[in-house]
Design a protein around this motif. Structure first.
Motif, PDB file in Angstrom:
ATOM      1  N   HIS A   1      20.143  75.371  80.165  1.00 50.84           N
ATOM      2  CA  HIS A   1      19.311  75.428  78.726  1.00 50.84           C
ATOM      3  C   HIS A   1      18.114  74.365  79.558  1.00 50.84           C
ATOM      4  O   HIS A   1      17.553  73.771  79.635  1.00 50.84           O
ATOM      5  N   VAL A   2      17.063  74.740  78.601  1.00 53.38           N
ATOM      6  CA  VAL A   2      15.635  74.721  78.594  1.00 53.38           C
ATOM      7  C   VAL A   2      15.564  73.966  77.116  1.00 53.38           C
ATOM      8  O   VAL A   2      15.415  74.612  76.475  1.00 53.38           O
ATOM      9  N   ILE A   3      15.029  73.080  77.162  1.00 52.44           N
ATOM     10  CA  ILE A   3      14.514  72.623  75.416  1.00 52.44           C
ATOM     11  C   ILE A   3      13.213  72.387  75.930  1.00 52.44           C
ATOM     12  O   ILE A   3      12.501  71.349  76.426  1.00 52.44           O
ATOM     13  N   LEU A   4      12.006  72.849  74.588  1.00 47.75           N
ATOM     14  CA  LEU A   4      10.349  73.094  75.087  1.00 47.75           C
ATOM     15  C   LEU A   4       9.897  72.895  74.165  1.00 47.75           C
ATOM     16  O   LEU A   4      10.179  73.192  72.459  1.00 47.75           O
ATOM     17  N   LEU A   5       9.583  71.381  73.965  1.00 44.92           N
ATOM     18  CA  LEU A   5       8.757  70.834  72.687  1.00 44.92           C
ATOM     19  C   LEU A   5       7.270  71.484  72.430  1.00 44.92           C
ATOM     20  O   LEU A   5       6.754  71.220  73.649  1.00 44.92           O
ATOM     21  N   SER A   6       6.904  72.516  71.934  1.00 47.33           N
ATOM     22  CA  SER A   6       5.828  73.416  71.457  1.00 47.33           C
ATOM     23  C   SER A   6       4.838  72.339  70.258  1.00 47.33           C
ATOM     24  O   SER A   6       5.722  72.950  69.212  1.00 47.33           O
ATOM     25  N   GLN A   7       3.972  73.135  70.442  1.00 47.92           N
ATOM     26  CA  GLN A   7       2.683  72.122  69.712  1.00 47.92           C
ATOM     27  C   GLN A   7       2.146  73.772  69.698  1.00 47.92           C
ATOM     28  O   GLN A   7       0.753  73.758  68.599  1.00 47.92           O
ATOM     29  N   LEU A   8       2.457  75.384  69.641  1.00 49.69           N
ATOM     30  CA  LEU A   8       1.445  76.178  69.627  1.00 49.69           C
ATOM     31  C   LEU A   8       1.348  76.116  68.293  1.00 49.69           C
ATOM     32  O   LEU A   8       0.309  76.985  68.084  1.00 49.69           O
ATOM     33  N   SER A   9       2.147  76.533  67.520  1.00 50.90           N
ATOM     34  CA  SER A   9       1.824  76.643  65.496  1.00 50.90           C
ATOM     35  C   SER A   9       0.948  75.950  65.481  1.00 50.90           C
ATOM     36  O   SER A   9       0.346  75.901  64.227  1.00 50.90           O
ATOM     37  N   ALA A  10       0.809  74.252  65.680  1.00 50.99           N
ATOM     38  CA  ALA A  10       0.138  73.013  65.407  1.00 50.99           C
ATOM     39  C   ALA A  10      -1.511  73.471  65.694  1.00 50.99           C
ATOM     40  O   ALA A  10      -1.909  73.290  65.247  1.00 50.99           O
ATOM     41  N   TYR A  11      -1.271  74.295  67.426  1.00 53.67           N
ATOM     42  CA  TYR A  11      -2.497  74.076  67.605  1.00 53.67           C
ATOM     43  C   TYR A  11      -3.602  75.943  67.208  1.00 53.67           C
ATOM     44  O   TYR A  11      -4.425  74.861  66.479  1.00 53.67           O
ATOM     45  N   SER A  12      -2.230  76.755  66.848  1.00 55.20           N
ATOM     46  CA  SER A  12      -2.579  77.730  65.893  1.00 55.20           C
ATOM     47  C   SER A  12      -3.280  77.763  64.743  1.00 55.20           C
ATOM     48  O   SER A  12      -4.435  78.232  64.307  1.00 55.20           O
ATOM     49  N   GLY A  13      -2.247  76.617  64.231  1.00 51.48           N
ATOM     50  CA  GLY A  13      -3.700  75.653  62.403  1.00 51.48           C
ATOM     51  C   GLY A  13      -5.080  75.463  62.946  1.00 51.48           C
ATOM     52  O   GLY A  13      -5.381  75.144  61.159  1.00 51.48           O
ATOM     53  N   LYS A  14      -5.702  75.462  63.770  1.00 53.25           N
ATOM     54  CA  LYS A  14      -6.255  74.322  64.289  1.00 53.25           C
ATOM     55  C   LYS A  14      -8.091  74.802  64.301  1.00 53.25           C
ATOM     56  O   LYS A  14      -7.355  76.637  64.304  1.00 53.25           O
ATOM     57  N   SER A  15      -8.830  74.768  64.050  1.00 57.66           N
ATOM     58  CA  SER A  15     -10.071  75.613  63.129  1.00 57.66           C
ATOM     59  C   SER A  15     -11.220  75.357  64.029  1.00 57.66           C
ATOM     60  O   SER A  15     -11.324  73.685  63.335  1.00 57.66           O
ATOM     61  N   GLY A  16     -12.523  75.568  63.977  1.00 59.23           N
ATOM     62  CA  GLY A  16     -14.001  74.821  64.338  1.00 59.23           C
ATOM     63  C   GLY A  16     -13.660  74.452  65.520  1.00 59.23           C
ATOM     64  O   GLY A  16     -13.238  74.473  66.790  1.00 59.23           O
ATOM     65  N   PHE A  17     -14.012  73.129  65.449  1.00 53.91           N
ATOM     66  CA  PHE A  17     -14.409  72.277  67.060  1.00 53.91           C
ATOM     67  C   PHE A  17     -13.304  71.774  67.165  1.00 53.91           C
ATOM     68  O   PHE A  17     -12.921  71.564  68.597  1.00 53.91           O
ATOM     69  N   GLN A  18     -11.942  71.358  65.983  1.00 44.53           N
ATOM     70  CA  GLN A  18     -10.795  71.456  66.609  1.00 44.53           C
ATOM     71  C   GLN A  18     -10.101  72.442  67.333  1.00 44.53           C
ATOM     72  O   GLN A  18      -9.229  72.128  68.867  1.00 44.53           O
ATOM     73  N   SER A  19     -10.343  73.655  67.303  1.00 47.38           N
ATOM     74  CA  SER A  19      -9.178  74.815  67.896  1.00 47.38           C
ATOM     75  C   SER A  19      -9.870  74.716  69.086  1.00 47.38           C
ATOM     76  O   SER A  19      -9.851  75.391  70.272  1.00 47.38           O
ATOM     77  N   MET A  20     -11.901  74.200  68.812  1.00 47.99           N
ATOM     78  CA  MET A  20     -12.454  74.358  71.315  1.00 47.99           C
ATOM     79  C   MET A  20     -11.490  73.633  70.861  1.00 47.99           C
ATOM     80  O   MET A  20     -11.243  73.501  72.535  1.00 47.99           O
TER      81      MET A  20
END
Length: 312
Positions: free
Chosen positions: A189-208
């Motif tokens: 079993h592998v458990i991954l804590l992913s912030q992919l959705s949170a990263y995808s919700g960033k824009s502008g400077f935060q996205s960079m």
């Protein structure tokens, strides 16, 4: 950092000679900031009385408990897996039997903030813990014999094979490990804590600023999905430095992109996922919300069933 604090803990706190056990208040052995059975549906061990000049945070309180000394560790049942010089015991064997007992949880990035929080939650759960760290000496000073720490190159197959010995589950609290590691043979079993959705919700400077982290998160999720190992991907909202156990949760679609979650709560959810292993893969979103969870196994099983129904 939790490890830095732990390294100086014994010099800043004076314990009573007998190290008695006591609860500060009924139902919450670790004080008001620690998640009680009412908050998380779990039972925690008793708190070690200590004297401090300031009110201790959750992580400081747990580390006080860990630093209680050999007598407390003997009571707790921690295995003596580290030698006095801080190095792990070497077997000198490269090949391990296929039928070896796999009961350990390996935490990657064990010296990161999230990694340390996951480790502390596992210690409270009385799990056998292994951790990948950069400095074994610092990890030994912080966690003692509660954790078997390993330092090495994760692109080295021999090191990875050694790290995975006896490991049933891997918890990845940060992105990057799965993208660099090779075989996960034997892991169940592998458990991954992913912030992919949170990263995808960033824009502008935060996205960079988050572009590299987002790329690693995407790679980790892709590698995990084709690994053949049962996996749980926990997509969280933005991680916050706020006390855990104070708020409820939401698992609604889109909550990870728009919401946030306490780092302590996120670490707890990772450990709660240990008791709910999927047959193949399981992905869910979580952020702090209004819903209180009394039975995490039942909650995650319900979410898993809903996810499976969507795929049918």
């Amino acid at each position: 950092m939790v490890l830095a604090y732990a390294a100086t803990l014994s010099s800043t706190l004076s314990f009573q000679n007998s190290v008695p056990f006591s609860s500060q208040r009924s139902g919450t052995p670790f004080g008001s900031s620690f998640p009680s059975s009412r908050d998380y549906g779990s039972v925690v061990p008793p708190f070690v009385v200590c004297h401090a000049k300031k009110k201790l945070s959750l992580m400081e309180q747990i580390l006080d408990y860990i630093e209680g000394g050999p007598k407390l560790r003997k009571w707790y049942g921690a295995p003596d897996i580290l030698e006095k010089d801080g190095t792990s015991i070497e077997d000198g064997e490269d090949d391990y039997p296929e039928d070896e007992v796999r009961d350990a949880v390996l935490v990657t990035d064990g010296d990161s903030e999230m990694g340390q929080m996951v480790i502390l939650s596992l210690i409270i759960k009385k799990a056998r813990v292994k951790a990948l760290v950069k400095d074994k000496r610092v990890a030994l000073e912080a966690f003692g014999s509660y954790v078997e720490s390993l330092a090495g190159d994760t692109s080295d197959n021999r090191f990875v094979k050694k790290a995975l010995r006896g490991v049933r589950t891997i918890i990845c609290p940060n992105e990057g490990f799965l993208s660099s590691v090779g075989s996960l043979k034997g892991v169940q079993h592998v458990i991954l804590l992913s912030q992919l959705s949170a990263y995808s919700g960033k824009s502008g400077f935060q996205s960079m600023m988050k572009s590299n982290a987002k790329k690693l998160a995407e790679q980790d999720e892709s590698v995990l999905k084709i690994s053949g190992v049962p996996y749980t991907i926990i997509r969280t909202g933005a991680l916050q430095d706020t006390p855990g156990g104070k708020q409820g949760f939401t698992f609604d679609q889109g909550c990870a992109a728009s919401g946030s979650i306490s780092k302590e709560d996120a670490a707890f959810v990772c450990v709660a996922a240990l008791d709910c292993t999927p047959q193949t893969g399981f992905i869910f979103e979580v952020a702090n919300g209004d819903n209180k969870v009394s039975d995490w196994k039942e909650c995650l099983s319900s979410l898993m069933e809903k996810e499976n129904n969507k795929l049918q």
